[in-house]
Design an enzyme around this catalytic site. Sequence first.
Site, mmCIF file in Angstrom:
data_model
loop_
_atom_site.group_PDB
_atom_site.id
_atom_site.type_symbol
_atom_site.label_atom_id
_atom_site.label_comp_id
_atom_site.label_asym_id
_atom_site.label_seq_id
_atom_site.Cartn_x
_atom_site.Cartn_y
_atom_site.Cartn_z
ATOM 1 N N TYR A 68 0.937 -1.223 -0.085
ATOM 2 C CA TYR A 68 -0.075 0.132 0.101
ATOM 3 C C TYR A 68 0.833 1.251 0.218
ATOM 4 O O TYR A 68 0.438 2.424 -0.293
ATOM 5 C CB TYR A 68 -0.788 0.114 1.326
ATOM 6 C CG TYR A 68 -2.262 -0.566 1.044
ATOM 7 C CD1 TYR A 68 -2.312 -1.631 0.768
ATOM 8 C CD2 TYR A 68 -3.506 0.080 1.564
ATOM 9 C CE1 TYR A 68 -3.607 -2.363 0.390
ATOM 10 C CE2 TYR A 68 -4.598 -0.536 1.170
ATOM 11 C CZ TYR A 68 -4.822 -1.676 0.686
ATOM 12 O OH TYR A 68 -6.081 -2.142 0.511
ATOM 13 N N LYS A 94 3.131 -15.491 2.078
ATOM 14 C CA LYS A 94 3.282 -16.058 0.755
ATOM 15 C C LYS A 94 4.566 -16.462 0.308
ATOM 16 O O LYS A 94 5.415 -15.889 -0.594
ATOM 17 C CB LYS A 94 2.447 -15.167 -0.693
ATOM 18 C CG LYS A 94 2.505 -15.711 -1.893
ATOM 19 C CD LYS A 94 1.380 -16.935 -1.944
ATOM 20 C CE LYS A 94 1.581 -17.753 -3.322
ATOM 21 N NZ LYS A 94 0.725 -18.809 -3.619
ATOM 22 N N ASP A 134 -3.077 -18.058 0.088
ATOM 23 C CA ASP A 134 -4.102 -18.683 -0.894
ATOM 24 C C ASP A 134 -4.871 -20.120 -0.176
ATOM 25 O O ASP A 134 -6.211 -19.899 -0.019
ATOM 26 C CB ASP A 134 -3.656 -19.210 -2.138
ATOM 27 C CG ASP A 134 -2.384 -20.102 -2.098
ATOM 28 O OD1 ASP A 134 -1.784 -20.190 -0.910
ATOM 29 O OD2 ASP A 134 -1.833 -20.843 -3.212
ATOM 30 N N ASP A 171 -6.408 -6.905 3.975
ATOM 31 C CA ASP A 171 -7.488 -6.419 3.462
ATOM 32 C C ASP A 171 -8.488 -7.283 2.808
ATOM 33 O O ASP A 171 -9.725 -7.133 2.918
ATOM 34 C CB ASP A 171 -6.752 -5.441 2.271
ATOM 35 C CG ASP A 171 -8.050 -4.551 1.416
ATOM 36 O OD1 ASP A 171 -9.000 -4.209 2.201
ATOM 37 O OD2 ASP A 171 -8.156 -4.625 0.392
ATOM 38 N N ASP A 189 -12.209 -9.025 4.703
ATOM 39 C CA ASP A 189 -13.545 -8.836 3.924
ATOM 40 C C ASP A 189 -14.130 -10.208 3.922
ATOM 41 O O ASP A 189 -15.210 -10.279 4.410
ATOM 42 C CB ASP A 189 -13.278 -8.396 2.566
ATOM 43 C CG ASP A 189 -13.646 -6.767 2.277
ATOM 44 O OD1 ASP A 189 -13.326 -6.192 3.341
ATOM 45 O OD2 ASP A 189 -14.218 -6.237 1.353
#
Length: 360
Positions: free
Chosen positions: A141, A192, A224, A248, A252
């Site tokens: 970000y 990751k 993942d 982020d 959600d």
Amino acid sequence: MTKKIAVLPGDGIGPEIINEAIKVIECLRDNYGFAVELENGLVGGSAYDETGSPLPEQTLALVRDADSILLGAVGGPKWEPLDYSVRPERGLLGLRSELNLYANLRPALLYPELEAASTLKPEVVSGLDIMILRELTGGIYFGEPRGVKTLENGERQGFNTLVYSESEVRRIAHNAFQIAAKRNRRVCSVDKANVLECTELWRDVVTEVGKEYPDIELSHMYVDNAAMQLVRNPKQFDVMVTGNMFGDILSDCAAMLTGSISMLPSASLDENSKGMYEPIHGSAPDISGKGIANPLATILSVSMMLRYSFDEAGLANRIDQAVDKALKQGLRTADIASDNTRTVSTSEMGDAVVSGLQQS
Ligand code: IPM
Ligand code: MG
């Protein structure tokens, strides 16, 4: 000492839901001796309309001076055509980075009364209680270089940078272990590391910090797989800690497990537990001004503020119980309504929580 809260209603349904949270704060002040001073400021699209900036200097001065910040929501289609640098979202990102609010707590908690609202089977989600801890001021970000450039052959190329320094990972890892110590003592760090060196470093540093917390169980998971596990068997998680972008996305996903993103609060904390508190949901321009938005996530954000910034767990519990009580009474805003419930307006829901508080 009187606490100073900067109140930033923002855009869309922001002002409506903030109004209800203010009723709750005023009730605590009038009935429970919570010494507090509120001051309003502009942020997001409404700030842009008035001042030309989504995060005006005056707002920055206000939040720097405050003990804590309560935010509604920012954004809306009206401001989408604007240049990226003055979009409402820049106001939010600016607040996070200017105040160094690096630790973002996003609980995903399923209220028993709302089990039917989840799209997953009740047995998969009933009793769900996960805390997602998202690093909020670093990663892709904010990484440099970033931008879009034109190559020699005339083709455009976009680029962003994923970057984390050891100290940034270390401090959020400490938060994760300390939060887990007050919950079910399990931390799952999400990365990751099979592809991205930056997150391999993330994994190493979290492992190192974990050695200081021998009674907390630490596991690691690729992002993942974590996304898959969240919808397959979410109750395996207690605290999940991860970087800005993965957080982020996963937050959600976790929020949706509960069926009602409009119920979930969040906290963004700096190193001294000064914090900004806001509902996880957005500004919902489609329903703004109709008086039907759900104010509970914002009200529960006040509860988080009392717990994490003001060390007032007793008052926080009172708010949580008053919210529970309103739900048990069968009161629902339209977004969480079902058979055998009574649909109420934004302000009726706020009033119900206040009346529960007065009786507690
Ligand atoms: C969030 C939002 C923000 C983010 C946007 C509005 C900038 O999606 O708080 O999760 O991406 O962090
Ligand atoms: Mg998001």
